[in-house]
Design a protein around this motif. Sequence first.
Motif, PDB file in Angstrom:
ATOM      1  N   LEU A 171     -10.943 -18.934  -0.608  1.00  0.00           N
ATOM      2  CA  LEU A 171      -9.650 -18.568  -0.031  1.00  0.00           C
ATOM      3  C   LEU A 171      -8.494 -18.787  -1.011  1.00  0.00           C
ATOM      4  O   LEU A 171      -7.384 -19.093  -0.606  1.00  0.00           O
ATOM      5  N   ASN A 172      -8.768 -18.653  -2.306  1.00  0.00           N
ATOM      6  CA  ASN A 172      -7.732 -18.799  -3.327  1.00  0.00           C
ATOM      7  C   ASN A 172      -7.258 -20.247  -3.465  1.00  0.00           C
ATOM      8  O   ASN A 172      -6.145 -20.512  -3.915  1.00  0.00           O
ATOM      9  N   GLN A 173      -8.117 -21.210  -3.077  1.00  0.00           N
ATOM     10  CA  GLN A 173      -7.737 -22.614  -3.143  1.00  0.00           C
ATOM     11  C   GLN A 173      -7.369 -23.012  -4.580  1.00  0.00           C
ATOM     12  O   GLN A 173      -8.043 -22.655  -5.533  1.00  0.00           O
ATOM     13  N   GLY A 174      -6.289 -23.771  -4.685  1.00  0.00           N
ATOM     14  CA  GLY A 174      -5.889 -24.318  -5.965  1.00  0.00           C
ATOM     15  C   GLY A 174      -5.274 -23.328  -6.922  1.00  0.00           C
ATOM     16  O   GLY A 174      -5.027 -23.653  -8.086  1.00  0.00           O
ATOM     17  N   LYS A 175      -4.983 -22.120  -6.468  1.00  0.00           N
ATOM     18  CA  LYS A 175      -4.390 -21.107  -7.338  1.00  0.00           C
ATOM     19  C   LYS A 175      -3.016 -20.716  -6.800  1.00  0.00           C
ATOM     20  O   LYS A 175      -2.676 -20.999  -5.653  1.00  0.00           O
ATOM     21  N   GLY A 176      -2.237 -20.051  -7.600  1.00  0.00           N
ATOM     22  CA  GLY A 176      -0.886 -19.673  -7.198  1.00  0.00           C
ATOM     23  C   GLY A 176      -0.845 -18.371  -6.416  1.00  0.00           C
ATOM     24  O   GLY A 176      -1.841 -17.700  -6.198  1.00  0.00           O
ATOM     25  N   GLY A 177       0.364 -18.034  -5.998  1.00  0.00           N
ATOM     26  CA  GLY A 177       0.588 -16.761  -5.302  1.00  0.00           C
ATOM     27  C   GLY A 177       0.133 -16.753  -3.861  1.00  0.00           C
ATOM     28  O   GLY A 177      -0.052 -15.678  -3.280  1.00  0.00           O
ATOM     29  N   ILE A 178      -0.003 -17.931  -3.256  1.00  0.00           N
ATOM     30  CA  ILE A 178      -0.552 -17.982  -1.901  1.00  0.00           C
ATOM     31  C   ILE A 178       0.381 -17.341  -0.880  1.00  0.00           C
ATOM     32  O   ILE A 178      -0.053 -16.578  -0.011  1.00  0.00           O
ATOM     33  N   GLU A 179       1.673 -17.625  -0.958  1.00  0.00           N
ATOM     34  CA  GLU A 179       2.605 -17.039   0.017  1.00  0.00           C
ATOM     35  C   GLU A 179       2.615 -15.522  -0.092  1.00  0.00           C
ATOM     36  O   GLU A 179       2.599 -14.806   0.922  1.00  0.00           O
ATOM     37  N   SER A 180       2.655 -15.020  -1.319  1.00  0.00           N
ATOM     38  CA  SER A 180       2.629 -13.573  -1.531  1.00  0.00           C
ATOM     39  C   SER A 180       1.325 -12.982  -1.013  1.00  0.00           C
ATOM     40  O   SER A 180       1.310 -11.931  -0.361  1.00  0.00           O
ATOM     41  N   LEU A 181       0.218 -13.667  -1.293  1.00  0.00           N
ATOM     42  CA  LEU A 181      -1.090 -13.204  -0.828  1.00  0.00           C
ATOM     43  C   LEU A 181      -1.147 -13.158   0.690  1.00  0.00           C
ATOM     44  O   LEU A 181      -1.597 -12.180   1.285  1.00  0.00           O
ATOM     45  N   ALA A 182      -0.674 -14.227   1.350  1.00  0.00           N
ATOM     46  CA  ALA A 182      -0.705 -14.270   2.814  1.00  0.00           C
ATOM     47  C   ALA A 182       0.147 -13.163   3.417  1.00  0.00           C
ATOM     48  O   ALA A 182      -0.252 -12.517   4.404  1.00  0.00           O
ATOM     49  N   ASP A 183       1.306 -12.896   2.846  1.00  0.00           N
ATOM     50  CA  ASP A 183       2.169 -11.816   3.340  1.00  0.00           C
ATOM     51  C   ASP A 183       1.482 -10.463   3.205  1.00  0.00           C
ATOM     52  O   ASP A 183       1.541  -9.625   4.120  1.00  0.00           O
ATOM     53  N   ALA A 184       0.828 -10.247   2.061  1.00  0.00           N
ATOM     54  CA  ALA A 184       0.138  -8.975   1.844  1.00  0.00           C
ATOM     55  C   ALA A 184      -1.024  -8.809   2.818  1.00  0.00           C
ATOM     56  O   ALA A 184      -1.251  -7.721   3.361  1.00  0.00           O
ATOM     57  N   LEU A 185      -1.761  -9.883   3.052  1.00  0.00           N
ATOM     58  CA  LEU A 185      -2.886  -9.822   3.982  1.00  0.00           C
ATOM     59  C   LEU A 185      -2.404  -9.523   5.400  1.00  0.00           C
ATOM     60  O   LEU A 185      -3.005  -8.719   6.119  1.00  0.00           O
ATOM     61  N   ARG A 186      -1.298 -10.150   5.798  1.00  0.00           N
ATOM     62  CA  ARG A 186      -0.767  -9.921   7.149  1.00  0.00           C
ATOM     63  C   ARG A 186      -0.304  -8.483   7.335  1.00  0.00           C
ATOM     64  O   ARG A 186      -0.424  -7.918   8.422  1.00  0.00           O
ATOM     65  N   SER A 187       0.270  -7.898   6.306  1.00  0.00           N
ATOM     66  CA  SER A 187       0.827  -6.553   6.432  1.00  0.00           C
ATOM     67  C   SER A 187      -0.220  -5.455   6.252  1.00  0.00           C
ATOM     68  O   SER A 187       0.103  -4.269   6.367  1.00  0.00           O
ATOM     69  N   ALA A 188      -1.465  -5.851   5.994  1.00  0.00           N
ATOM     70  CA  ALA A 188      -2.501  -4.848   5.727  1.00  0.00           C
ATOM     71  C   ALA A 188      -2.978  -4.142   6.989  1.00  0.00           C
ATOM     72  O   ALA A 188      -3.703  -3.151   6.909  1.00  0.00           O
ATOM     73  N   GLY A 189      -2.604  -4.666   8.168  1.00  0.00           N
ATOM     74  CA  GLY A 189      -2.945  -3.982   9.423  1.00  0.00           C
ATOM     75  C   GLY A 189      -4.406  -4.077   9.806  1.00  0.00           C
ATOM     76  O   GLY A 189      -4.916  -3.252  10.549  1.00  0.00           O
ATOM     77  N   ASP A 190      -5.086  -5.086   9.339  1.00  0.00           N
ATOM     78  CA  ASP A 190      -6.522  -5.253   9.574  1.00  0.00           C
ATOM     79  C   ASP A 190      -6.737  -6.651  10.152  1.00  0.00           C
ATOM     80  O   ASP A 190      -6.227  -7.630   9.614  1.00  0.00           O
ATOM     81  N   SER A 191      -7.482  -6.766  11.234  1.00  0.00           N
ATOM     82  CA  SER A 191      -7.627  -8.067  11.897  1.00  0.00           C
ATOM     83  C   SER A 191      -8.304  -9.094  10.994  1.00  0.00           C
ATOM     84  O   SER A 191      -7.946 -10.286  11.014  1.00  0.00           O
TER      85      SER A 191
END
Length: 224
Positions: A171-191
């Motif tokens: 789940l991208n543990q220990g790496k950067g860009g988590i907030e950006s990643l979470a926003d992109a995942l939420r906006s992808a329209g896929d459960s």
Amino acid sequence: MYTKEQFSLPLPAMRDFVRAKSFGVLATHHAGEVFTSPLPIDLRETADGELFVAGHVARANGMSAVFETGAPATITVLGPDTYVPAEWFGTRSRIPTWLYCAVEISGRLELSDDTRKRADVEVLIDRLQRDAVPGSTWTLDEIPAHLSEEYLKHIVGYRLLDLRLTSCFRLNQGKGGIESLADALRSAGDSARRELADLTLAPPTADADPTPAPPTAGPDRSAS
């Protein structure tokens, strides 16, 4: 299954994940042949707290002949997964990767007799019925006896014993860009991606680091 400590769930979380899914791919090997079957599975525990899996396959399934041999077997239970392009990290300097959730259950197979087979089917149906239909009281006994007996005659029951559970929640543990990643995942329209968005922000893994490292342009060497 290949995994790392930071991708591993504690045992209670693995147990809960498997019971929530109740479906996986059973794989075993016998006489030079590999058998795989996607199946409903029931992870339970004895009065002494020992975990085991109860399940069944169609009698016509060639895998059923393996149950009498006590062969080793593995069940893979998969959760949400997705490809992640570099842009979802808020940069073009990241190697694309894949997020996924999986639990693997290894043990040895044991054939169930007709009495245990029916009991295991009834326990599984009862749990899944109550999960799917709150307050459900439906049981196998509501089917005419000759039909339920015909159904049971055409399946073979098994148990998987002496279990070893491993997990990989990447789940991208220990790496950067988590907030950006979470926003992109939420906006992808896929459960599945929306579920992954929540998991990346709060990984359920045993050694989750709540303070990710800063973004890096280097390769993602933890990919597997």
